[in-house]
Each structure stands twice: as structure tokens, then as C-alpha cells.
Design an enzyme around this catalytic site. Structure first.
Site, short mmCIF file in Angstrom:
data_model
loop_
_atom_site.label_atom_id
_atom_site.label_comp_id
_atom_site.label_asym_id
_atom_site.label_seq_id
_atom_site.Cartn_x
_atom_site.Cartn_y
_atom_site.Cartn_z
N LYS A 111 0.84 -1.21 0.00
CA LYS A 111 0.00 0.00 0.00
C LYS A 111 0.87 1.25 0.00
O LYS A 111 2.10 1.16 0.20
CB LYS A 111 -0.89 -0.03 1.24
CG LYS A 111 -0.12 -0.07 2.54
CD LYS A 111 -0.98 -0.50 3.70
CE LYS A 111 -0.16 -0.50 5.00
NZ LYS A 111 -0.92 -0.98 6.15
N ARG B 21 -9.71 -1.04 15.24
CA ARG B 21 -9.61 -0.29 14.00
C ARG B 21 -10.53 -1.01 13.03
O ARG B 21 -11.71 -1.16 13.32
CB ARG B 21 -8.14 -0.23 13.56
CG ARG B 21 -7.83 0.97 12.68
CD ARG B 21 -6.37 1.08 12.32
NE ARG B 21 -5.88 -0.08 11.59
CZ ARG B 21 -4.66 -0.16 11.07
NH1 ARG B 21 -3.81 0.84 11.22
NH2 ARG B 21 -4.27 -1.23 10.42
N TYR C 165 17.72 30.01 6.71
CA TYR C 165 16.58 30.68 7.35
C TYR C 165 16.81 30.81 8.85
O TYR C 165 17.23 29.85 9.51
CB TYR C 165 15.31 29.86 7.13
CG TYR C 165 14.71 30.03 5.75
CD1 TYR C 165 14.35 31.30 5.27
CD2 TYR C 165 14.49 28.92 4.95
CE1 TYR C 165 13.79 31.44 4.00
CE2 TYR C 165 13.92 29.05 3.69
CZ TYR C 165 13.58 30.31 3.22
OH TYR C 165 13.03 30.44 1.98
C1 LIG Z 1 -0.04 -1.87 6.76
C2 LIG Z 1 -0.54 -3.18 7.16
C3 LIG Z 1 0.33 -4.28 7.25
C4 LIG Z 1 1.84 -4.13 7.15
O1 LIG Z 1 2.31 -3.61 8.39
P1 LIG Z 1 3.85 -3.37 8.70
O2 LIG Z 1 3.86 -2.92 10.12
O3 LIG Z 1 4.33 -2.32 7.78
O4 LIG Z 1 4.54 -4.66 8.49
C5 LIG Z 1 -0.23 -5.52 7.49
N1 LIG Z 1 -1.56 -5.67 7.67
C6 LIG Z 1 -2.42 -4.63 7.63
C7 LIG Z 1 -3.86 -4.87 7.85
C8 LIG Z 1 -1.94 -3.35 7.39
O5 LIG Z 1 -2.79 -2.32 7.36
#
Ligand SMILES: *Cc1c(COP(=O)(O)O)cnc(C)c1O
Length: 349
Positions: free
Chosen positions: A36, A130, A247
Site C-alpha cells: 500500500k 480499527r 533561514y
Molecule cells: C499496513 C498493514 C500491514 C503491514 O504492516 P507493517 O507494520 O508495515 O509490516 C499488514 N496488515 C495490515 C492490515 C496493514 O494495514
């Protein structure tokens, strides 16, 4: 006409593949990949391509938008959308082989009415509050009749080895797994893989660890850094003792010194929080940041004896665990914040 960028993201294909292979060994050959957020900022398409080459078959993205960019007729791979299925996703979802991860009773009803016979994934919440069905909903018969490939849950505190919630989530997930409503069960993210093999089940879903982030301390030595930043010097100049730089003139030259102005800034995800902590390296010589980070530039001090001129390339240190410590940001934020001005260069040897 192509113009070469003064800013490069140097990406190490063999490190990415080696990281997946290490995690795949740890999970006894049951490792997928979270790609993602554009592969955590590295480029989802390439990341998927190289991970597939390494042997990965199960991929996860957040939205159908992300899936669409990766969707192919490849029947060999499974691609799942973690955020489920909205009404407005149906048009696309029903023409694609991508699966939704159904998270709520509404989504399940939607899938049952439009695609009852097609495979899907399901997310159950085991304590994070969540995404996901509650344990009660999952046990209520709601899942009956679905063709569930992967039943997922997500760990809230896997990066804290001794956190009590880990065991609680594991116990709840075991209850779900014992019902055998899905072909495979998937609980562990990157940190979860390092907890214990009891958390591995049939499929792990690492993200961060693939891209060289260290989810827990004991991952050090197992995982390799994948991302490097290289920036070109726009200008090199001398600064007299007592003069200020940048800056707010927050850095005062303690003596006559040389500095280089490099082509990277906070618009590229090189955050202001690197102030007084960041560094670049040229010819093996460390050049500390001098002054604030600007939108498109940083200034680094050039130690005596280092030759540097306009157009020279510097490696800007972006070692994830130490960069996180220096900035107070998470390794996740550092990776996904990298911005759009880089020319990605995959080292393929
Ligand atoms: C983003 C995500 C992962 C991967 O998590 P990491 O901590 O980056 O390994 C796995 N499962 C779900 C549901 C996620 O949202």
C-alpha cells in the site's frame, strides 16, 4: 526531452528481495507483502515485480485506486484491498480478480448480494478497534456462505514484545482459526513475525521490514536497508567565521568554512526535524547539516580536505532506525513521506 533529476532515490533490488526471503524463511514459506501507499513510497509496481520474482504471491493494498494501478490478468497472484468494498467500488471490483478484505456487516451484505460466489478476504478485530468485524459478529453466522480465502486480523502492539495485548489478540485469533471458515489465517505484520512463530499462522503480511525498516531491535542484522537518497550540490561556497547560514540564521560558522547547498528539502520528505542531526556523505567523508532544512535545499558543512564542487553528488543519510531517532518520526512516516521529485534508480546488481 528528458531532463535528469538532481535528486535520486537509490533503491536496492537485491536488498528488497533478500528481506522478503529472510521473512519468508522465518515464516516457513508463508510470507506475503503489504505494498500500500505506493509500496511505502518506493513504487508499488516495481516492488511487486521484484517481490514476485523473489517468490511472493500475496499482496495487499489499501484502496481500489491502488489496486487498479497494479491490477493485471495475472492469475498467479493474489491482490487484496485492505479497506474493503464501498458501493462506489463495485463497478470496478466486479470486473477484476482483486479481492476485497470485507471489514463490516454492511460490506459483507454488499458482497453477498453482488458476488456471493466469488472469493474474498475478511478482517476481524481482535483488540485494536480499527478495521474489522467484532468477534461476536464473526461468530454470528454472518460469514456463512462466503468463499473466504484469507481471514485477517491486525496486531496493535506487536512492536512491544511484552505487551499483554499480543497474547490476548493471539488467543482470540486462535478461536477464529479453529472455526475453519477460511482457507488461510493471517495475523502478523512485520513486527508480528518477530514476536514468535505462534503468530505466523498461514500467511504473514509484512510491509515496513521489506523496505528495510526495523520493526523491533532484534530485526537488526536480519534486514537490509533498501532506500538511499542522493542529491546534487547546486552550489559550493565559503562562509566567514561568525556568519550565519540559512533561514533564521540558526547556524553560525565557528570559523571560516566551506559549505555545499544540496538539492533536497522538506518537500522531498527530508523533514525540518533533521535540523542539527542530519548528515550527508561524500567520498566516505561525513558532512553534517549546517542550518535549517529548506523546502528544496539543505546546507552541509564540508570538512577540510574534502574536494567538492557544483554538480557533485552527495549521499544524504536516511538510515531508517537512526533517522527515526534523530527526527522523532516513525520509520513508516519517513518512508511514505519521500515525495514525488525523486528519480527512482533501482540498483539491479
Ligand atoms: C499496513 C498493514 C500491514 C503491514 O504492516 P507493517 O507494520 O508495515 O509490516 C499488514 N496488515 C495490515 C492490515 C496493514 O494495514
Amino acid at each position: 526531452m528528458q531532463i535528469s533529476s538532481p535528486l535520486r532515490l537509490e533503491l536496492d533490488k537485491s536488498a528488497l528481495m533478500a528481506n522478503w526471503q529472510s521473512l519468508n524463511r522465518m515464516t516457513a514459506g508463508n510470507c506475503g507483502a503489504a505494498i500500500k501507499a505506493n509500496g511505502y513510497g518506493l513504487g508499488a509496481e516495481r516492488v511487486r515485480h521484484y517481490l514476485a520474482q523473489a517468490g511472493c504471491r500475496d499482496f495487499f493494498v489499501a484502496s481500489w485506486d491502488e489496486a487498479r494501478l497494479l491490477d493485471s490478468s495475472e492469475k498467479d497472484f493474489s491482490l487484496s484491498v485492505l479497506h474493503g468494498l464501498r458501493e462506489e467500488d463495485l463497478g470496478y471490483a466486479l470486473t477484476s480478480s482483486v479481492k476485497p478484505v470485507l471489514c463490516s456487516p454492511t460490506m459483507i451484505a454488499r458482497w453477498k448480494s453482488y458476488a456471493p460466489d466469488r472469493p474474498c478476504d475478511v478482517m476481524v478485530d481482535t483488540g485494536m478497534n480499527r478495521l474489522g468485524l467484532s468477534m461476536e459478529e464473526a461468530g454470528s453466522g454472518l460469514l456463512d456462505g462466503l468463499q473466504i480465502e484469507n481471514l485477517l486480523s491486525h496486531l496493535a502492539c506487536a512492536d512491544e514484545i511484552d505487551h499483554l495485548l499480543n497474547q490476548i489478540q493471539l488467543d482470540r485469533f486462535r478461536i477464529l482459526a479453529a472455526r475453519k471458515q477460511a482457507k488461510r489465517y493471517s495475523l502478523a505484520n512485520s513486527a508480528g513475525i518477530f514476536l514468535d512463530k505462534a503468530y505466523h499462522f498461514d500467511l504473514a503480511r509484512p510491509g515496513l521490514a521489506l523496505y528495510g525498516g526495523l520493526p523491533v531491535e532484534k530485526a537488526e542484522g536480519v534486514l537490509k536497508q533498501v532506500v538511499g537518497i542522493s542529491a546534487q550540490a547546486i552550489q559550493v561556497r565559503e562562509v566567514e567565521a561568525g556568519e550565519g547560514i540559512g533561514y533564521g540564521v540558526c547556524f553560525t560558522a565557528p570559523r571560516k568554512m566551506r559549505i555545499a547547498i544540496l538539492h533536497v528539502g522538506y518537500a522531498d520528505g527530508y523533514w525540518r526535524a533533521f535540523f542539527e542531526k542530519g548528515q550527508a556523505v561524500k567520498d566516505g567523508v561525513v558532512c553534517p547539516l549546517a542550518g535549517r532544512v529548506s523546502m528544496d535545499m539543505i546546507t552541509v558543512a564540508l570538512p577540510d580536505g574534502l574536494t567538492a564542487g557544483e554538480g557533485d553528488w552527495f549521499s544524504v543519510d536516511f538510515t531508517l532506525p537512526s533517522a527515526a531517532q534523530q527526527t522523532g518520526l516513525s520509520q513508516y512516516e519517513l518512508l511514505t513521506g519521500l515525495g514525488h521529485r525523486y528519480q527512482s534508480v533501482w540498483q539491479t546488481v
